[in-house]
Design a protein around this motif. Structure first.
Motif, PDB file in Angstrom:
ATOM      1  N   THR A 183       7.192  20.282  25.022  1.00  0.00           N
ATOM      2  CA  THR A 183       7.539  21.652  24.864  1.00  0.00           C
ATOM      3  C   THR A 183       6.358  22.505  23.945  1.00  0.00           C
ATOM      4  O   THR A 183       6.330  22.032  22.871  1.00  0.00           O
TER       5      THR A 183
ATOM      6  N   ILE B 220      12.960  27.493  24.339  1.00  0.00           N
ATOM      7  CA  ILE B 220      13.635  27.328  25.467  1.00  0.00           C
ATOM      8  C   ILE B 220      15.024  28.377  25.416  1.00  0.00           C
ATOM      9  O   ILE B 220      15.351  29.020  26.704  1.00  0.00           O
TER      10      ILE B 220
ATOM     11  N   HIS C  87      12.464  22.258  32.193  1.00  0.00           N
ATOM     12  CA  HIS C  87      11.408  21.451  31.797  1.00  0.00           C
ATOM     13  C   HIS C  87      10.124  22.390  31.638  1.00  0.00           C
ATOM     14  O   HIS C  87       9.716  23.357  32.556  1.00  0.00           O
ATOM     15  N   VAL C  88       9.568  22.328  30.442  1.00  0.00           N
ATOM     16  CA  VAL C  88       8.154  23.175  30.131  1.00  0.00           C
ATOM     17  C   VAL C  88       7.104  22.568  29.730  1.00  0.00           C
ATOM     18  O   VAL C  88       7.351  21.753  28.565  1.00  0.00           O
ATOM     19  N   TRP C  89       6.036  22.462  30.413  1.00  0.00           N
ATOM     20  CA  TRP C  89       4.713  21.564  29.793  1.00  0.00           C
ATOM     21  C   TRP C  89       3.577  22.007  30.039  1.00  0.00           C
ATOM     22  O   TRP C  89       3.614  23.153  30.948  1.00  0.00           O
TER      23      TRP C  89
END
Length: 300
Positions: free
Chosen positions: A210, A216, A236-238
Motif C-alpha cells: 500500500t 485505507i 487492495h491498493v497498489w
C-alpha cells in the motif's frame, strides 16, 4: 475496471540516448586519465560513470518496453519494466559503492603519488558532462521512478566529480595524497544512502505494498459517506507504475439496486477516490447481502 483519465508527463527517451553518449565519452577519458595520473578516486569515478552507461541503457530499454501496448499474453503490457529498472539501478549503486570503499581503504594504507593536475582537469570534465546529463533528466525524474534512478546515478556522478576536484586541488597545493582515498569513501557513502532509499521505494512498488500516502481507513470513511454505500471491504491498493494507482474492493450496497443505479454510485466513488487520494484505476465488485468476510483487508 474503471479508469479516470489524467494528464501524463511524457518521458523523453532521446534525453537518455544523449546522456549515454556523453557518459561513455567521459568514462573513457577518466579511465585513461586515472591510469596516467595514478588516482584511485578518478578511476572510481570512471567506474561509476561506466555503471551509469549500463544504467542508462537499461533505463532506455525499460522506457521503450513500458510504451508497448497490452495484449492477450501481457494484459498489463510492460508498464512495470521501469520499476524493475529502478530496482536494478538502485542495487548497482550500492554494489559499486561497496567496491569503492574496499579499494579506498586498501589505498589509504598504501598511498600513491598522484598527478593532481590531470585529476583536476578530468574532474572538471566530469562535472560539466554529468551536470548537463542530470539537468536533461531532472524534469522526467520528477514523474518517473525509472528516470529518477537514472538521474540519481548522474547527479551523484557530478557530486563525485566535485569531490575528486577538491581532492585534486588539495593534492596539488598541499601534497595530501591520502585525500584521494577519503574522497572515494565519501562518494561511496553517499551512493549507498541514495541507493537504499531508491531500493526501498522500488521494492515496495514491486511487492504491491500500500503506498505510504494512502490511509485505507480514511478511504473507507470517505466512501461510506456516499448515500447507498453499505460497506467497502476486501480492499487492495497498489501502484502498477508511477502513473497508475489501483484500487480493487468489494462493495456491499445498502439496497438491491439496478445496474444503472450502481453506475451512478460507482461514479461518485470514483470522484472521491481520485480527487482525495489520486487513485485513477478502480475496480469495485458490487454485492447485496452476500455472505463473505466483511473485513477491510482479507487474506485469500
Amino acid at each position: 475496471m474503471s479508469k479516470v483519465r489524467i494528464h501524463k508527463h511524457e518521458v523523453k527517451g532521446r534525453n537518455l540516448i544523449f546522456s549515454i553518449i556523453l557518459n561513455l565519452l567521459i568514462t573513457i577519458a577518466q579511465v585513461i586519465g586515472g591510469f596516467i595520473s595514478g588516482s584511485l578516486a578518478l578511476i572510481s569515478d570512471a567506474l561509476h560513470n561506466f555503471s551509469d552507461v549500463i544504467t542508462l541503457i537499461f533505463s532506455l530499454i525499460a522506457n521503450k518496453l513500458s510504451r508497448r501496448k497490452a495484449s492477450i499474453d501481457h494484459t498489463f503490457g510492460f508498464k512495470r519494466a521501469e520499476l524493475i529498472a529502478a530496482f536494478v539501478n538502485a542495487a548497482t549503486l550500492i554494489i559499486v559503492a561497496l567496491f569503492l570503499i574496499y579499494g579506498a581503504i586498501e589505498r589509504f594504507y598504501n598511498p600513491h603519488i598522484i598527478k593532481s593536475g590531470l585529476v583536476i582537469w578530468m574532474a572538471l570534465l566530469g562535472i560539466v558532462v554529468n551536470g548537463i546529463s542530470a539537468l536533461m533528466l531532472k524534469k522526467d525524474a520528477e514523474h518517473n521512478l525509472n528516470m529518477k534512478s537514472a538521474y540519481l546515478h548522474l547527479f551523484t556522478d557530478m557530486l563525485a566529480s566535485v569531490a575528486v576536484l577538491v581532492g585534486g586541488l588539495l593534492m596539488k597545493y598541499f601534497g595530501w595524497f591520502w585525500v584521494d582515498s577519503v574522497m572515494t569513501i565519501l562518494i561511496a557513502v553517499y551512493l549507498i544512502v541514495v541507493g537504499i532509499d531508491l531500493l526501498k521505494t522500488s521494492t515496495k512498488m514491486l511487492m504491491l505494498f500500500t503506498p505510504e500516502h494512502i490511509n485505507i481507513k480514511e478511504i473507507v470513511r470517505e466512501v461510506h459517506k456516499i448515500r447507498g454505500v453499505g460497506k467497502l471491504h476486501h480492499i487492495h491498493v497498489w501502484h502498477l507504475n508511477d502513473d497508475e494507482l489501483h484500487l480493487e474492493a468489494h462493495l456491499d450496497c445498502s439496497e438491491d439496486i439496478k445496474m444503472s443505479e450502481f453506475n451512478n454510485l460507482l461514479h461518485q466513488i470514483e470522484q472521491v477516490l481520485f480527487t482525495q487520494f489520486h487513485i485513477n484505476h478502480i475496480n469495485i465488485q458490487p454485492e447485496f447481502k452476500k455472505e463473505d468476510s466483511k473485513d477491510f483487508i482479507v487474506q485469500d
